[in-house]
Design a protein around this motif. Structure first.
Motif, PDB file in Angstrom:
ATOM      1  N   ARG A  10      44.543  18.108   6.185  1.00 55.47           N
ATOM      2  CA  ARG A  10      45.400  18.624   7.522  1.00 55.47           C
ATOM      3  C   ARG A  10      44.867  17.806   8.903  1.00 55.47           C
ATOM      4  NH1 ARG A  10      41.165  21.960   6.111  1.00 55.47           N
ATOM      5  NH2 ARG A  10      40.122  22.691   7.624  1.00 55.47           N
ATOM      6  N   ARG A  11      45.836  18.244   9.644  1.00 60.64           N
ATOM      7  CA  ARG A  11      45.552  17.724  11.215  1.00 60.64           C
ATOM      8  C   ARG A  11      44.352  18.270  11.519  1.00 60.64           C
ATOM      9  NH1 ARG A  11      49.139  18.791  16.796  1.00 60.64           N
ATOM     10  NH2 ARG A  11      47.624  17.390  17.899  1.00 60.64           N
ATOM     11  N   GLY A  12      43.320  17.346  11.831  1.00 61.83           N
ATOM     12  CA  GLY A  12      41.953  17.521  12.235  1.00 61.83           C
ATOM     13  C   GLY A  12      41.076  17.305  11.218  1.00 61.83           C
ATOM     14  N   SER A  13      41.519  17.209  10.039  1.00 61.94           N
ATOM     15  CA  SER A  13      40.612  16.730   8.926  1.00 61.94           C
ATOM     16  C   SER A  13      39.895  15.230   9.365  1.00 61.94           C
ATOM     17  CB  SER A  13      41.379  16.511   7.529  1.00 61.94           C
ATOM     18  OG  SER A  13      41.707  17.610   6.937  1.00 61.94           O
ATOM     19  N   ALA A  14      38.753  15.504   8.787  1.00 56.71           N
ATOM     20  CA  ALA A  14      37.800  14.102   9.066  1.00 56.71           C
ATOM     21  C   ALA A  14      37.223  13.622   7.798  1.00 56.71           C
ATOM     22  CB  ALA A  14      36.990  14.242  10.195  1.00 56.71           C
ATOM     23  N   PHE A  15      36.843  12.283   7.615  1.00 55.27           N
ATOM     24  CA  PHE A  15      36.432  11.819   6.548  1.00 55.27           C
ATOM     25  C   PHE A  15      35.389  10.571   6.888  1.00 55.27           C
ATOM     26  CE2 PHE A  15      40.619  10.691   6.541  1.00 55.27           C
ATOM     27  CZ  PHE A  15      40.824   9.362   6.299  1.00 55.27           C
ATOM     28  N   ARG A  16      34.353  10.485   6.132  1.00 57.89           N
ATOM     29  CA  ARG A  16      33.680   9.373   6.443  1.00 57.89           C
ATOM     30  C   ARG A  16      33.554   8.510   5.341  1.00 57.89           C
ATOM     31  NH1 ARG A  16      29.218  11.707   8.428  1.00 57.89           N
ATOM     32  NH2 ARG A  16      30.077  11.539  10.650  1.00 57.89           N
ATOM     33  N   TRP A  17      33.452   7.149   5.462  1.00 58.71           N
ATOM     34  CA  TRP A  17      33.745   6.299   4.129  1.00 58.71           C
ATOM     35  C   TRP A  17      32.862   5.007   4.322  1.00 58.71           C
ATOM     36  CZ3 TRP A  17      38.600   3.086   3.954  1.00 58.71           C
ATOM     37  CH2 TRP A  17      39.455   3.269   4.773  1.00 58.71           C
ATOM     38  N   THR A  18      32.440   4.018   3.471  1.00 58.53           N
ATOM     39  CA  THR A  18      31.565   3.002   3.763  1.00 58.53           C
ATOM     40  C   THR A  18      31.822   1.988   2.524  1.00 58.53           C
ATOM     41  OG1 THR A  18      29.815   3.843   2.003  1.00 58.53           O
ATOM     42  CG2 THR A  18      29.501   4.459   4.290  1.00 58.53           C
ATOM     43  N   VAL A  19      31.796   0.669   3.185  1.00 61.87           N
ATOM     44  CA  VAL A  19      32.041  -0.299   2.277  1.00 61.87           C
ATOM     45  C   VAL A  19      30.878  -1.479   2.783  1.00 61.87           C
ATOM     46  CG1 VAL A  19      34.510  -0.281   2.342  1.00 61.87           C
ATOM     47  CG2 VAL A  19      33.449  -1.477   4.194  1.00 61.87           C
ATOM     48  N   PRO A  20      30.406  -2.207   1.794  1.00 66.94           N
ATOM     49  CA  PRO A  20      29.328  -3.166   2.200  1.00 66.94           C
ATOM     50  C   PRO A  20      29.484  -4.316   2.869  1.00 66.94           C
ATOM     51  CG  PRO A  20      30.123  -3.447   0.049  1.00 66.94           C
ATOM     52  CD  PRO A  20      31.024  -2.313   0.530  1.00 66.94           C
ATOM     53  N   VAL A  21      28.885  -4.907   3.733  1.00 67.43           N
ATOM     54  CA  VAL A  21      29.020  -6.424   4.306  1.00 67.43           C
ATOM     55  C   VAL A  21      27.681  -7.229   4.038  1.00 67.43           C
ATOM     56  CG1 VAL A  21      29.357  -7.449   6.788  1.00 67.43           C
ATOM     57  CG2 VAL A  21      30.197  -5.087   6.097  1.00 67.43           C
ATOM     58  N   SER A  32      26.238  -2.052   6.011  1.00 70.96           N
ATOM     59  CA  SER A  32      27.545  -1.299   5.293  1.00 70.96           C
ATOM     60  C   SER A  32      28.364  -1.060   6.673  1.00 70.96           C
ATOM     61  CB  SER A  32      26.787  -0.006   4.939  1.00 70.96           C
ATOM     62  OG  SER A  32      26.299  -0.217   3.450  1.00 70.96           O
ATOM     63  N   LEU A  33      29.451  -0.965   6.379  1.00 73.88           N
ATOM     64  CA  LEU A  33      30.474  -0.640   7.366  1.00 73.88           C
ATOM     65  C   LEU A  33      30.654   0.603   7.393  1.00 73.88           C
ATOM     66  CD1 LEU A  33      32.019  -2.020   9.809  1.00 73.88           C
ATOM     67  CD2 LEU A  33      33.917  -2.161   8.372  1.00 73.88           C
ATOM     68  N   GLY A  61      29.262  -1.373  12.043  1.00 79.75           N
ATOM     69  CA  GLY A  61      28.318  -1.948  11.219  1.00 79.75           C
ATOM     70  C   GLY A  61      27.567  -2.666  12.027  1.00 79.75           C
ATOM     71  N   GLU A  62      26.632  -3.337  11.573  1.00 77.67           N
ATOM     72  CA  GLU A  62      25.632  -3.955  12.413  1.00 77.67           C
ATOM     73  C   GLU A  62      26.289  -5.409  13.139  1.00 77.67           C
ATOM     74  OE1 GLU A  62      20.902  -5.960  12.677  1.00 77.67           O
ATOM     75  OE2 GLU A  62      21.881  -4.643  10.905  1.00 77.67           O
ATOM     76  N   GLY A  63      26.486  -5.172  14.303  1.00 89.19           N
ATOM     77  CA  GLY A  63      27.134  -6.506  15.146  1.00 89.19           C
ATOM     78  C   GLY A  63      28.620  -6.256  14.845  1.00 89.19           C
ATOM     79  N   LEU A  64      29.158  -5.488  14.295  1.00 85.25           N
ATOM     80  CA  LEU A  64      30.804  -5.219  14.189  1.00 85.25           C
ATOM     81  C   LEU A  64      31.065  -4.002  14.617  1.00 85.25           C
ATOM     82  CD1 LEU A  64      33.222  -6.602  13.179  1.00 85.25           C
ATOM     83  CD2 LEU A  64      32.511  -5.879  10.682  1.00 85.25           C
ATOM     84  N   ARG A  65      32.187  -3.663  15.512  1.00 86.70           N
ATOM     85  CA  ARG A  65      33.106  -2.370  15.783  1.00 86.70           C
ATOM     86  C   ARG A  65      34.488  -2.982  15.532  1.00 86.70           C
ATOM     87  NH1 ARG A  65      32.221   3.128  18.511  1.00 86.70           N
ATOM     88  NH2 ARG A  65      34.417   3.331  18.859  1.00 86.70           N
ATOM     89  N   ILE A  66      35.110  -2.110  14.756  1.00 90.21           N
ATOM     90  CA  ILE A  66      36.684  -2.042  14.943  1.00 90.21           C
ATOM     91  C   ILE A  66      37.254  -0.875  15.146  1.00 90.21           C
ATOM     92  CG2 ILE A  66      38.673  -2.799  13.767  1.00 90.21           C
ATOM     93  CD1 ILE A  66      36.927  -4.666  12.132  1.00 90.21           C
ATOM     94  N   ASP A  67      38.038  -0.566  16.073  1.00 98.35           N
ATOM     95  CA  ASP A  67      38.776   0.586  16.287  1.00 98.35           C
ATOM     96  C   ASP A  67      40.309   0.793  15.898  1.00 98.35           C
ATOM     97  OD1 ASP A  67      37.034   2.707  17.937  1.00 98.35           O
ATOM     98  OD2 ASP A  67      37.007   0.791  18.911  1.00 98.35           O
ATOM     99  N   GLY A  68      40.663   1.658  14.885  1.00 99.92           N
ATOM    100  CA  GLY A  68      41.659   1.330  14.104  1.00 99.92           C
ATOM    101  C   GLY A  68      42.584   2.474  14.224  1.00 99.92           C
ATOM    102  N   VAL A  69      43.902   2.429  14.182  1.00 99.29           N
ATOM    103  CA  VAL A  69      45.035   3.667  14.091  1.00 99.29           C
ATOM    104  C   VAL A  69      46.080   3.120  12.908  1.00 99.29           C
ATOM    105  CG1 VAL A  69      46.990   4.636  15.191  1.00 99.29           C
ATOM    106  CG2 VAL A  69      45.133   3.671  16.683  1.00 99.29           C
ATOM    107  N   HIS A  70      46.081   3.968  11.972  1.00 99.18           N
ATOM    108  CA  HIS A  70      46.629   3.954  10.544  1.00 99.18           C
ATOM    109  C   HIS A  70      47.753   4.968  10.242  1.00 99.18           C
ATOM    110  CE1 HIS A  70      45.806   2.317   6.441  1.00 99.18           C
ATOM    111  NE2 HIS A  70      46.944   2.176   6.739  1.00 99.18           N
TER     112      HIS A  70
END
Length: 214
Positions: free
Chosen positions: A101-112, A122-123, A146-155
């Motif tokens: 629902r609105r306000g739901s939050a989730f954390r996910w990771t991918v390797p770099v 890990s990102l 991630g280390e040395g990397l930040r991206i702000d996204g809107v999806h």
């Protein structure tokens, strides 16, 4: 740019075809996705809100999935099952409970993997649902760090019943010093990630229910 050379950025980003949507590798035939180029017309929205209009890195794509709308919606919104069908996702955790629902939050990771400018890392992406209409659209935002990397996204995701199933349309924007240092490369990676996500969503949703997500 925190000391990260463009070559290092390309290496790091090439393993992150997702960031809130930069997801997956470009596996499988490209023809599975309707278009490699952003479609003309108005940006996708959910309850009147869309992607970042000022972002330099953006892409839009869509696919038709031969499955019921409720199935496509369930596969997409059951985020803790993402690692079972999205190749790059290592972990995915809901930060709240109950219906998506609105306000739901989730954390996910991918390797770099390591590259000339940064060590292996890990990102970590933390996404928050800002707008949602059940069975119709979702809009989430959040940073990927991630280390040395930040991206702000809107999806933004739109789901529309059509002849032959459900048309899933998605549009995403990215901002941040690293991606803005090489917009063409970052845009290509975003495109590959979104199209891979759509292909894997299609492949998963079209599997008979008794065989899905085992």
């Amino acid at each position: 740019m925190s000391g990260m050379r463009v070559t290092g950025i390309r290496t790091a980003l090439s393993t992150v075809p997702l960031v809130l949507g930069l997801l997956g590798t470009a596996a499988g035939p490209a023809a599975a996705v309707d278009s490699h180029e952003p479609r003309p017309g108005k940006p996708l929205t959910c309850r009147g809100k869309g992607v970042d209009p000022s972002a330099l890195v953006r892409h839009r794509s869509e696919i038709v999935i031969n499955a019921p709308l409720h199935t496509v919606w369930k596969v997409q919104t059951d985020v803790e099952r993402w690692p079972h069908w999205q190749t790059p996702v290592e972990t995915a955790q809901r930060l709240d409970h109950g219906p998506f629902r609105r306000g739901s939050a989730f954390r996910w990771t991918v390797p770099v993997p390591p590259n000339p400018s940064t060590p292996a890392t890990s990102l970590e992406i933390t996404s928050t649902v800002r707008q949602i209409e059940h069975g119709a659209c979702i809009r989430w935002t959040g940073p990927a760090i991630g280390e040395g990397l930040r991206i702000d996204g809107v999806h933004v995701w739109n789901f529309t019943q059509v002849k032959g199933g459900v048309r899933v349309s998605t549009e995403e924007t990215h901002t941040g010093a690293q991606v803005e240092a090489d917009v063409p490369t970052a845009t290509r990676i975003l495109r590959e990630g979104l199209e891979a996500w759509l292909r894997e969503l299609k492949a998963t949703a079209e599997v008979p229910a008794h065989n899905r997500l085992r």
